[in-house]
Design a protein around this motif. Structure first.
Motif, PDB file in Angstrom:
ATOM      1  N   GLU A  92       0.831  -1.205   0.000  1.00 29.61           N
ATOM      2  CA  GLU A  92       0.000   0.000   0.000  1.00 29.61           C
ATOM      3  C   GLU A  92       0.870   1.261   0.000  1.00 29.61           C
ATOM      4  N   LYS A  93       2.100   1.113   0.485  1.00 32.84           N
ATOM      5  CA  LYS A  93       2.887   2.325   0.673  1.00 32.84           C
ATOM      6  C   LYS A  93       4.214   2.297  -0.092  1.00 32.84           C
ATOM      7  N   ASN A  94       4.250   3.010  -1.220  1.00 30.29           N
ATOM      8  CA  ASN A  94       5.497   3.200  -1.970  1.00 30.29           C
ATOM      9  C   ASN A  94       6.158   1.914  -2.434  1.00 30.29           C
ATOM     10  N   TRP A  95       5.377   0.873  -2.657  1.00 32.82           N
ATOM     11  CA  TRP A  95       5.975  -0.408  -3.041  1.00 32.82           C
ATOM     12  C   TRP A  95       6.577  -0.338  -4.448  1.00 32.82           C
ATOM     13  N   ASP A  96       5.798   0.151  -5.415  1.00 33.37           N
ATOM     14  CA  ASP A  96       6.304   0.253  -6.790  1.00 33.37           C
ATOM     15  C   ASP A  96       7.479   1.213  -6.870  1.00 33.37           C
ATOM     16  N   PHE A  97       7.327   2.317  -6.155  1.00 35.07           N
ATOM     17  CA  PHE A  97       8.432   3.286  -6.097  1.00 35.07           C
ATOM     18  C   PHE A  97       9.702   2.614  -5.569  1.00 35.07           C
ATOM     19  N   SER A  98       9.557   1.842  -4.482  1.00 33.21           N
ATOM     20  CA  SER A  98      10.721   1.200  -3.860  1.00 33.21           C
ATOM     21  C   SER A  98      11.391   0.215  -4.813  1.00 33.21           C
ATOM     22  N   ILE A  99      10.579  -0.548  -5.513  1.00 34.88           N
ATOM     23  CA  ILE A  99      11.126  -1.506  -6.479  1.00 34.88           C
ATOM     24  C   ILE A  99      11.897  -0.775  -7.574  1.00 34.88           C
ATOM     25  N   ASN A 100      11.276   0.280  -8.113  1.00 40.14           N
ATOM     26  CA  ASN A 100      11.934   1.022  -9.192  1.00 40.14           C
ATOM     27  C   ASN A 100      13.205   1.701  -8.714  1.00 40.14           C
ATOM     28  N   PHE A 101      13.121   2.265  -7.513  1.00 41.31           N
ATOM     29  CA  PHE A 101      14.304   2.967  -7.022  1.00 41.31           C
ATOM     30  C   PHE A 101      15.441   1.986  -6.726  1.00 41.31           C
ATOM     31  N   LEU A 102      15.113   0.839  -6.183  1.00 41.93           N
ATOM     32  CA  LEU A 102      16.156  -0.163  -5.923  1.00 41.93           C
ATOM     33  C   LEU A 102      16.769  -0.642  -7.243  1.00 41.93           C
ATOM     34  N   LYS A 103      15.937  -0.799  -8.249  1.00 40.59           N
ATOM     35  CA  LYS A 103      16.466  -1.172  -9.570  1.00 40.59           C
ATOM     36  C   LYS A 103      17.454  -0.124 -10.082  1.00 40.59           C
ATOM     37  N   GLN A 104      17.073   1.144  -9.889  1.00 42.33           N
ATOM     38  CA  GLN A 104      17.975   2.218 -10.330  1.00 42.33           C
ATOM     39  C   GLN A 104      19.283   2.205  -9.550  1.00 42.33           C
ATOM     40  N   GLU A 105      19.188   1.973  -8.249  1.00 45.63           N
ATOM     41  CA  GLU A 105      20.406   1.906  -7.439  1.00 45.63           C
ATOM     42  C   GLU A 105      21.292   0.761  -7.920  1.00 45.63           C
ATOM     43  N   ILE A 106      20.667  -0.354  -8.238  1.00 45.38           N
ATOM     44  CA  ILE A 106      21.433  -1.503  -8.714  1.00 45.38           C
ATOM     45  C   ILE A 106      22.087  -1.189 -10.057  1.00 45.38           C
ATOM     46  N   SER A 107      21.388  -0.471 -10.914  1.00 46.59           N
ATOM     47  CA  SER A 107      22.061  -0.164 -12.194  1.00 46.59           C
ATOM     48  C   SER A 107      23.211   0.819 -11.990  1.00 46.59           C
ATOM     49  N   ARG A 108      23.076   1.721 -11.003  1.00 46.77           N
ATOM     50  CA  ARG A 108      24.222   2.580 -10.678  1.00 46.77           C
ATOM     51  C   ARG A 108      25.393   1.737 -10.176  1.00 46.77           C
ATOM     52  N   CYS A 109      25.111   0.740  -9.354  1.00 52.30           N
ATOM     53  CA  CYS A 109      26.171  -0.169  -8.874  1.00 52.30           C
ATOM     54  C   CYS A 109      26.795  -0.912 -10.050  1.00 52.30           C
ATOM     55  N   ASP A 110      25.956  -1.419 -10.931  1.00 50.22           N
ATOM     56  CA  ASP A 110      26.470  -2.146 -12.097  1.00 50.22           C
ATOM     57  C   ASP A 110      27.383  -1.252 -12.939  1.00 50.22           C
ATOM     58  N   GLU A 111      26.960  -0.001 -13.073  1.00 47.41           N
ATOM     59  CA  GLU A 111      27.762   0.937 -13.869  1.00 47.41           C
ATOM     60  C   GLU A 111      29.159   1.125 -13.283  1.00 47.41           C
ATOM     61  N   MET A 112      29.242   1.090 -11.960  1.00 51.04           N
ATOM     62  CA  MET A 112      30.539   1.288 -11.299  1.00 51.04           C
ATOM     63  C   MET A 112      31.294  -0.020 -11.095  1.00 51.04           C
ATOM     64  N   GLY A 113      30.625  -1.136 -11.275  1.00 46.91           N
ATOM     65  CA  GLY A 113      31.268  -2.426 -11.030  1.00 46.91           C
ATOM     66  C   GLY A 113      31.207  -2.849  -9.575  1.00 46.91           C
ATOM     67  N   ILE A 114      30.230  -2.314  -8.832  1.00 44.80           N
ATOM     68  CA  ILE A 114      30.051  -2.676  -7.427  1.00 44.80           C
ATOM     69  C   ILE A 114      29.189  -3.938  -7.360  1.00 44.80           C
ATOM     70  N   LYS A 115      29.666  -4.903  -6.557  1.00 47.45           N
ATOM     71  CA  LYS A 115      29.059  -6.230  -6.591  1.00 47.45           C
ATOM     72  C   LYS A 115      27.920  -6.430  -5.583  1.00 47.45           C
ATOM     73  N   TYR A 116      27.925  -5.660  -4.483  1.00 48.53           N
ATOM     74  CA  TYR A 116      26.936  -5.899  -3.420  1.00 48.53           C
ATOM     75  C   TYR A 116      26.205  -4.634  -3.010  1.00 48.53           C
ATOM     76  N   ILE A 117      24.896  -4.765  -2.840  1.00 49.11           N
ATOM     77  CA  ILE A 117      24.111  -3.667  -2.270  1.00 49.11           C
ATOM     78  C   ILE A 117      23.352  -4.190  -1.048  1.00 49.11           C
ATOM     79  N   VAL A 118      23.537  -3.505   0.088  1.00 46.41           N
ATOM     80  CA  VAL A 118      22.844  -3.878   1.327  1.00 46.41           C
ATOM     81  C   VAL A 118      21.486  -3.192   1.355  1.00 46.41           C
TER      82      VAL A 118
END
Ligand code: FE
Ligand code: FE
Ligand code: ZN
Length: 287
Positions: free
Chosen positions: A80-106
């Motif tokens: 009910e609360k920001n679920w889609d937003f959270s999924i999309n934002f986490l995806k974006q964070e992961i692509s930023r990590c991928d861009e830098m070659g960072i292997k783990y996100i907590v």
């Protein structure tokens, strides 16, 4: 020993974080790709990233040990609360990590809020299964939580339930936080018993990072307030034993202890953890 602290990610992005870590004589570090409370992010600068990788090589820092932490505003547990937003934002964070070659996100698994806890756990599983797709690479580390408010993943059974439900086992792991464990009711002086149970229920190979923090509060307080190493209720010897535990060799240990008198304590904390010589006055941490 792979030991560092959380650091900033400001002007020079990964290079700035690395330079801060080097000031502390750390051989790893953890950063947020922007303020943990908001979603304002600048695009990744390739020049800084490339330079950071070069300087890491010169300093024998393996980028595989460098950790990103997702912002707290992500909540995967409540549809009910920001679920889609959270999924999309986490995806974006992961692509930023991928861009830098960072292997783990907590990631903090989430807060149930008014949702039933069991439903909330299923929501987290659904979200992680959506986030981990074939387009991205970074591994998600679910952090063990203190159980403050409606936080999930504050018992091993909840962590096990989450891991069991996530389809891509190669890209999911766990980040232990010693302050959170203490506050959730795990006695860190009996850390080997905890690892035994963890191994039986989940498997030690899933532990891929440790947040090494002392706690301001008593065992089982469900509070989550970090303290400097040796100045809290867990204590120096117990934290040293976690760091030197032979079953947790070759994974990064990250300090998220608080600043003291507005100054970072990490250089002295890292030094004292490496040498085993404790600092007795808290103000000496920042001298
Ligand atoms: Fe965290
Ligand atoms: Fe943590
Ligand atoms: Zn915490």
């Amino acid at each position: 020993m792979i030991l560092g602290s959380h650091v900033g990610f400001k002007e020079q992005q990964l290079l700035g974080s690395l330079n801060e870590a080097l000031e502390y004589d750390a051989n790893t570090f953890m950063f947020y790709t922007g303020a943990p409370q908001n979603t304002l992010r600048r695009s990744i600068n390739k020049v800084y990233t490339d330079k950071a990788k070069e300087v890491m090589k010169e300093n024998n820092i393996n980028i595989d040990n460098v950790i990103c932490h997702a912002p707290y505003i992500i909540n995967l547990a409540n549809k009910e609360k920001n679920w889609d937003f959270s999924i999309n934002f986490l995806k974006q964070e992961i692509s930023r990590c991928d861009e830098m070659g960072i292997k783990y996100i907590v990631v903090h698994p989430g807060n149930a809020l008014k949702e039933d806890r069991q439903v909330a756990l299923n929501n987290i599983i659904d979200a992680v299964n959506i986030v981990l797709d074939t387009q991205n690479k970074c591994t998600i580390l679910l952090e063990t939580m203190a159980g403050k408010g409606s936080e999930l993943a504050c018992t091993l059974d909840e962590v096990k339930y989450l891991i069991d439900g996530i389809n891509n086992k190669d890209r999911i792991g766990v980040c232990l936080d010693t302050c959170h464990l203490n506050d959730s009711g795990i006695d860190i002086s009996k850390f080997d018993d905890y690892l035994d149970t963890f191994d039986k229920k989940i498997g030690l190979k899933y532990i891929q990072c440790v947040h090494l923090n002392d706690s301001k509060n008593e065992l089982g307080s469900h509070k989550d307030r970090h303290e400097n190493i040796g100045f809290g209720t867990i204590g120096f010897d117990n934290l040293i034993n976690v760091l030197n535990n032979p079953r947790l060799r070759d994974i990064p240990f990250i300090l998220e202890t608080p600043y003291y008198m507005d100054k970072p304590p990490y250089k002295r904390e890292i030094e004292s953890l490496k040498t085993g010589v404790r600092v007795t006055e808290q103000e000496d941490l920042v001298k």
